[in-house]
Design an enzyme around this catalytic site. Sequence first.
Site, PDB file in Angstrom:
ATOM      1  N   CYS A 264       1.613   9.879  12.429  1.00 10.27           N
ATOM      2  CA  CYS A 264       2.560   8.804  12.714  1.00 10.27           C
ATOM      3  C   CYS A 264       3.348   9.063  13.973  1.00 10.27           C
ATOM      4  CB  CYS A 264       3.564   8.648  11.566  1.00 10.27           C
ATOM      5  SG  CYS A 264       2.821   8.673   9.960  1.00 10.27           S
TER       6      CYS A 264
ATOM      7  N   THR B  33      -3.385 -12.018  -3.639  1.00 14.74           N
ATOM      8  CA  THR B  33      -4.605 -11.743  -4.388  1.00 14.74           C
ATOM      9  C   THR B  33      -4.841 -10.249  -4.429  1.00 14.74           C
ATOM     10  OG1 THR B  33      -5.573 -13.822  -3.684  1.00 14.74           O
ATOM     11  CG2 THR B  33      -7.101 -12.151  -4.493  1.00 14.74           C
TER      12      THR B  33
ATOM     13  N   HIS C 205      -6.079   6.213   0.429  1.00 16.25           N
ATOM     14  CA  HIS C 205      -6.937   6.961   1.352  1.00 16.25           C
ATOM     15  C   HIS C 205      -6.566   8.428   1.481  1.00 16.25           C
ATOM     16  CE1 HIS C 205      -4.441   7.030   5.161  1.00 16.25           C
ATOM     17  NE2 HIS C 205      -3.754   6.209   4.400  1.00 16.25           N
TER      18      HIS C 205
ATOM     19  N   ALA D 158       0.752   3.249   0.514  1.00 14.19           N
ATOM     20  CA  ALA D 158       1.993   3.943   0.175  1.00 14.19           C
ATOM     21  C   ALA D 158       3.153   3.458   1.029  1.00 14.19           C
ATOM     22  CB  ALA D 158       1.812   5.440   0.327  1.00 14.19           C
ATOM     23  N   THR D 159       2.886   3.037   2.260  1.00 13.27           N
ATOM     24  CA  THR D 159       3.978   2.529   3.097  1.00 13.27           C
ATOM     25  C   THR D 159       4.612   1.310   2.450  1.00 13.27           C
ATOM     26  OG1 THR D 159       2.975   3.374   5.112  1.00 13.27           O
ATOM     27  CG2 THR D 159       4.539   1.588   5.365  1.00 13.27           C
TER      28      THR D 159
ATOM     29  N   SER E   7      -1.152   6.542  -2.620  1.00 10.30           N
ATOM     30  CA  SER E   7      -1.945   6.056  -1.491  1.00 10.30           C
ATOM     31  C   SER E   7      -3.430   6.268  -1.762  1.00 10.30           C
ATOM     32  CB  SER E   7      -1.537   6.830  -0.239  1.00 10.30           C
ATOM     33  OG  SER E   7      -2.384   6.493   0.824  1.00 10.30           O
TER      34      SER E   7
END
Lengths: 101, 464
Positions: free
Chosen positions: B388, B300, B262, B132-133, B260
């Site tokens: 974070c 890839t 995870h 997502a970042t 995201s």
Amino acid sequence: MSAAAEVRSLFRAFLRAGKHYPNYNIREYIQRRAREGFHDAAKLTDPSAVKSLLELGRQELEVVKRQSLVYGLYGRKFKNVLELDLPQVQPAGKPPAAASL
Amino acid sequence: MLQRAACQLLQASRLVAPAMGNLALRGLSAAPQPAEDADAGPSTSGGGSGVIEKKGIALRGVPLYLDMQATTPMDPRVIDAMLPYMTEQFGNPHSRTHLYGWESEEAVEDARKQIAGLIGADPKEIIFTSGATESNNTAIKGVASYFKDKKKHVITTQTEHKCVLDSCRWLQQRGWDVTYLPVRPDGLLDLAVLEAAMRPDTALVSVMAVNNEIGVVQPVDEIGEMCRKRGVYFHTDGAQAVGKIPVDVNKSKIDLMSISGHKIYGPKGIGALYVRRRPRVRLEALMSGGGQERGLRSGTVPTPLVVGLGAACAVAGRELQADLAHVRRLEERLRTGITSQLQGVHLNGPADPARRYPGNLNLSFAYVEGESLIMGLKEIAVSSGSACTSASLEPSYVLRALGVEEELAHTSIRYGMGRFTTDAEVERAIDMTVSHVNKLREMSPLWEMVQEGVDIKSIQWAQH
């Protein structure tokens, strides 16, 4: 086997397979979710819906069996703090005498 | 077939050394063996679970995981879907000339369909990224780069994820105007404030659907409507929302959405960006290269991770209502369990259950020191604020934006519950929280004064 009997036997197989899952959270999830899922599915009458759910159930049962092995091989060797206080779960196939760490 | 092989293995080990059957199988296990007698602490009952020691802290067992906003365990169904692509079906999906490439590409496209199905999108609108970042960066910087001559303004909120705020700061350094909208004390964005901030040269509005620290659910439908009317792109960081609450990109008129892996019981290192095609969203690519993913993200595509993300989305789609009901029930139990036994507990976030994702419970405990509380709660894995920002000593910027006082912000604990959380874990969390808070408060002279009825704020502290 009638559909109802198949469903019952699949449900029992789920609970049996889930009982020996090495990870506490997933073990509890399987027991809870299987009960909820089969309870809700019991209300279904449409035979094709029942058939597709049965097929999904069989596939998920295979996943439980395979991943039970994987978690047994790669999982942690320490139990979580809740499990230390609960009665020991014997993983399937291991000799009952020596409990795994 | 695998089972039979494993059974044979177990039989063999049992025949070889019946008394040491367990040890023989242990030889096969990949996990680091617990340090035997050498430095093990006092052994406890039965199976001899040793003491785990990390960072100078001794644990008698693995903590209960209650930090689902930081990350989630992979669902066994996801691991099962990924393993074939990590063993024998290892082809590069962009290889056009052989079976390895064809089957890999098929898996990637199937996963794309699964993800699109969860959010009501078309598979062609899903781009795979590293998380997502990266999706947030691509959305914000990509839109801004495309419109750099025509538009000059971006709107976001003060409670966004760090990567969104940092991308906006990067834009500011390159001449863009960015408005960081304040939020109400419960975390919700005031739509009138958003409307007032919009300008004719606004290119993008970025508001996250569900906040990772306090769980507030923003009114994305109304925001999307507002943006569509003015021809402004609406980007939402859906990392904590997708698969947990119903999300429909057409109903909410979302133009760009970050997903995201995870956070929804999928693998780490993979995410997706939804980029609307009708009406077409124009974006400049961040990653240059061979033009994969419609030219928007070269590199890839990692087939096992993508298959994992697809499986996670498919499972989430089936389990959404069941998970939501389960988490709601657990949250009710946790919140009432703690607040019925403790005073001075503040909920950070909206009290209205319709506006908060129940799996995220952020509580502040007055008259208790934050670090001591977290260190004392070592048998449950929780977080204070967001992962974070936990490296710095600063209290969370999200809580600061809500107007929460310094001391309360320092003692905030975020309980994250999810699909695999059990009632017993919640009960244990309640017991531990209540007992630790009481223990810390007993030692606190401030608490004594509050009990006697003194108003702390009216005290004139003597300067020494």
